[in-house]
Design a protein around this motif. Structure first.
Motif, mmCIF file in Angstrom:
data_model
loop_
_atom_site.group_PDB
_atom_site.id
_atom_site.type_symbol
_atom_site.label_atom_id
_atom_site.label_comp_id
_atom_site.label_asym_id
_atom_site.label_seq_id
_atom_site.Cartn_x
_atom_site.Cartn_y
_atom_site.Cartn_z
ATOM 1 N N ARG A 8 35.448 37.729 47.096
ATOM 2 C CA ARG A 8 36.525 38.587 47.773
ATOM 3 C C ARG A 8 36.045 39.222 49.176
ATOM 4 O O ARG A 8 36.701 39.398 50.013
ATOM 5 C CB ARG A 8 36.968 39.702 47.000
ATOM 6 C CG ARG A 8 37.582 39.165 45.795
ATOM 7 C CD ARG A 8 38.055 40.420 44.972
ATOM 8 N NE ARG A 8 39.192 41.098 45.646
ATOM 9 C CZ ARG A 8 40.004 41.878 45.063
ATOM 10 N NH1 ARG A 8 40.073 42.058 43.797
ATOM 11 N NH2 ARG A 8 40.926 42.736 45.905
ATOM 12 N N SER A 29 37.395 41.917 41.260
ATOM 13 C CA SER A 29 38.102 42.219 40.145
ATOM 14 C C SER A 29 37.975 41.431 38.895
ATOM 15 O O SER A 29 37.926 39.992 39.247
ATOM 16 C CB SER A 29 39.633 42.462 40.652
ATOM 17 O OG SER A 29 40.160 41.128 41.044
ATOM 18 N N LYS A 31 40.210 39.520 35.796
ATOM 19 C CA LYS A 31 41.490 39.001 35.702
ATOM 20 C C LYS A 31 41.731 39.816 34.448
ATOM 21 O O LYS A 31 41.010 39.570 33.477
ATOM 22 C CB LYS A 31 41.486 37.483 35.390
ATOM 23 C CG LYS A 31 41.375 36.798 36.945
ATOM 24 C CD LYS A 31 42.514 36.026 37.250
ATOM 25 C CE LYS A 31 41.997 35.371 38.422
ATOM 26 N NZ LYS A 31 43.098 35.042 39.494
ATOM 27 N N THR A 32 43.022 40.247 34.311
ATOM 28 C CA THR A 32 43.606 40.939 33.023
ATOM 29 C C THR A 32 44.604 40.092 32.339
ATOM 30 O O THR A 32 45.151 39.406 33.295
ATOM 31 C CB THR A 32 44.058 42.231 33.342
ATOM 32 O OG1 THR A 32 45.035 42.210 34.304
ATOM 33 C CG2 THR A 32 42.881 43.188 33.836
ATOM 34 N N THR A 34 48.044 39.621 31.589
ATOM 35 C CA THR A 34 49.365 40.251 31.767
ATOM 36 C C THR A 34 50.402 39.556 30.863
ATOM 37 O O THR A 34 51.466 39.908 31.320
ATOM 38 C CB THR A 34 49.837 40.260 33.211
ATOM 39 O OG1 THR A 34 49.746 38.659 33.692
ATOM 40 C CG2 THR A 34 48.524 40.881 34.140
ATOM 41 N N LYS A 91 53.228 38.158 41.546
ATOM 42 C CA LYS A 91 52.175 38.862 41.082
ATOM 43 C C LYS A 91 52.108 40.359 41.026
ATOM 44 O O LYS A 91 52.658 41.063 41.665
ATOM 45 C CB LYS A 91 50.918 38.753 42.525
ATOM 46 C CG LYS A 91 50.858 37.130 42.492
ATOM 47 C CD LYS A 91 49.827 37.083 43.897
ATOM 48 C CE LYS A 91 49.372 35.305 43.854
ATOM 49 N NZ LYS A 91 48.577 35.136 44.905
ATOM 50 N N ASP A 92 51.135 41.003 40.204
ATOM 51 C CA ASP A 92 51.047 42.241 40.244
ATOM 52 C C ASP A 92 49.659 42.989 41.169
ATOM 53 O O ASP A 92 49.551 42.026 42.217
ATOM 54 C CB ASP A 92 50.331 42.699 38.774
ATOM 55 C CG ASP A 92 49.176 42.115 38.595
ATOM 56 O OD1 ASP A 92 48.212 41.718 39.414
ATOM 57 O OD2 ASP A 92 48.253 42.369 37.273
ATOM 58 N N SER A 93 49.647 44.161 41.085
ATOM 59 C CA SER A 93 48.941 44.886 42.087
ATOM 60 C C SER A 93 47.571 44.273 42.259
ATOM 61 O O SER A 93 46.629 44.259 43.390
ATOM 62 C CB SER A 93 48.477 46.240 42.018
ATOM 63 O OG SER A 93 48.005 46.607 40.866
ATOM 64 N N GLU A 94 46.941 43.299 41.294
ATOM 65 C CA GLU A 94 45.488 43.004 41.294
ATOM 66 C C GLU A 94 45.620 41.395 41.768
ATOM 67 O O GLU A 94 44.495 40.911 41.559
ATOM 68 C CB GLU A 94 44.877 43.231 39.871
ATOM 69 C CG GLU A 94 44.513 44.556 39.524
ATOM 70 C CD GLU A 94 43.939 44.885 38.234
ATOM 71 O OE1 GLU A 94 43.726 43.746 37.530
ATOM 72 O OE2 GLU A 94 43.674 46.124 37.729
ATOM 73 N N ASN A 96 47.132 39.062 40.009
ATOM 74 C CA ASN A 96 47.268 38.393 38.824
ATOM 75 C C ASN A 96 48.785 37.748 38.626
ATOM 76 O O ASN A 96 49.616 38.757 38.868
ATOM 77 C CB ASN A 96 46.513 39.095 37.737
ATOM 78 C CG ASN A 96 45.249 39.247 37.821
ATOM 79 O OD1 ASN A 96 44.462 38.761 38.192
ATOM 80 N ND2 ASN A 96 44.960 40.310 37.136
#
Length: 100
Positions: A8, A29, A31-32, A34, A91-94, A96
């Motif tokens: 990044r 970051s 990845k989570t 979701t 997409k979420d805030s990260e 993903n």
């Protein structure tokens, strides 16, 4: 087979599990998962999308406030978000994707 991603910070190819770039030290970051949040986001978008509830839920606070102030872009923005959620392209805030 190991997956490579781009740093990044500097754009160097690094392994996807790296917590920091070995070249520049930039934090990466992780990845989570979701998948469990998808149905909640869809329901929030469907019932409370005009106030941006799904955007607040996914961590996109700025966009949530914008949707709150414009009543979901008079419904158009909410409709687009709902379709994107159903397709797994929101997409979420990260960064993903929120997928089923």
């Amino acid at each position: 087979m190991s997956q490579l991603v781009f740093c990044r910070g500097c754009g160097t190819e690094i392994h996807e599990s790296a917590l920091a770039c070995p070249k520049c030290g930039a934090q990466q970051s992780q990845k989570t998962d979701t998948n469990s949040n998808w149905i909640v986001a869809v329901l929030l978008c469907f019932f409370l999308g005009f106030i941006g509830a799904h955007r607040f839920y996914t961590g996109r606070i700025g966009l949530g406030i914008a949707q709150l102030l414009t009543l979901g872009g008079l419904g158009l923005w909410t409709l687009i978000d709902f379709i994107l959620l159903l397709c797994g392209k929101l997409k979420d805030s990260e960064g993903n994707y929120i997928k089923n």
